[in-house]
Design an enzyme around this catalytic site. Structure first.
Site, mmCIF file in Angstrom:
data_model
loop_
_atom_site.group_PDB
_atom_site.id
_atom_site.type_symbol
_atom_site.label_atom_id
_atom_site.label_comp_id
_atom_site.label_asym_id
_atom_site.label_seq_id
_atom_site.Cartn_x
_atom_site.Cartn_y
_atom_site.Cartn_z
ATOM 1 C CG ASP A 15 -1.465 1.367 1.422
ATOM 2 O OD1 ASP A 15 -2.441 1.541 0.336
ATOM 3 O OD2 ASP A 15 -1.547 1.635 2.580
ATOM 4 C CG ASP A 17 -1.983 7.355 -0.142
ATOM 5 O OD1 ASP A 17 -0.877 8.062 -0.429
ATOM 6 O OD2 ASP A 17 -3.071 7.542 -0.863
#
Length: 222
Positions: A15, A17
């Site tokens: 991922d 953010d």
């Protein structure tokens, strides 16, 4: 399927953010700027409700709860304008993220970036990394179904030619963890801005700092 080295994942699916970089403060600041610009109302609580979401989902939420006129699509573009400008000034890396990326590369473990952010936001972050740090990049504007649907992680594993069950996914939000678990990945949750409730299918750790490729795989039961 790709050949897997014993003691290592076949791939690491990241991922972005809150996991690779901490851009949440940039998003939150831009949301408050948007509220001020259009005469809306906003709160940190509302902002944290959006962590890990598909951007159009966030755009609809902002339009409803901020009470402003632009469409959800227009809100997404306005948010991206503000956040991209901030990222170009400084990429806010999470502790241990670049070091773990480098160790995975040295160990021959391919990495993919799996983010619900859009390609134009991802580009300045990729530009601050060694060329080829990510062998595949899946962004929110390139998949039909965003997180928590498994499609983003399934797409990344397919792009790398690996079985999701042989991969470790690294996430910071409940939405992202749900996506990776549904795809069949081994999942490491490193919560940051929001809590990730305990549950089946994922392991929680407090930081990426100090982790290498083998320790990462061991943490998720590899």
């Amino acid at each position: 399927m790709g050949e897997q080295t014993p003691g290592l994942p076949a791939a690491a699916l990241w991922d972005m953010d809150g996991t690779l970089v901490d851009t949440e403060p940039y998003w939150i600041a831009t949301e408050f700027e948007l509220a001020e610009r259009y005469g809306g109302t906003w709160s940190t609580e509302h902002a944290l409700n959006l962590v890990g979401n598909d951007l159009l989902v966030s755009g609809r939420y902002i339009r409803e709860h901020m009470g402003i006129e632009p469409s959800a699509e227009e809100i997404v573009e306005l948010l991206l304008d503000g956040v991209v400008e901030k990222v170009r000034r400084e990429v806010p890396w999470r502790p241990g993220a670049r070091e773990l990326l480098a160790d995975l590369a040295a160990a021959g473990v391919p990495c993919a970036l799996v983010t619900m952010s859009y390609r134009r936001f991802v580009e300045p972050i990729l530009a601050d990394l060694p060329t080829g740090a990510f062998a595949a990049v899946v962004t929110g504007d390139e998949v039909e179904h965003g997180k928590p649907h498994p499609a983003p992680y399934l797409t990344a594993a397919d792009a790398l030619g690996v079985d999701p069950g042989d991969c470790v996914a690294i996430e910071d939000s409940a939405t992202g963890v749900a996506s990776a678990v549904a795809a069949g990945c081994r999942v490491l949750a490193v919560p940051h801005h929001v809590e990730v409730p305990a549950g089946p299918g994922h392991t929680t750790h407090d930081t990426l700092a100090g982790l290498d490729a083998r320790a990462l795989w061991t943490l998720v039961g590899g």
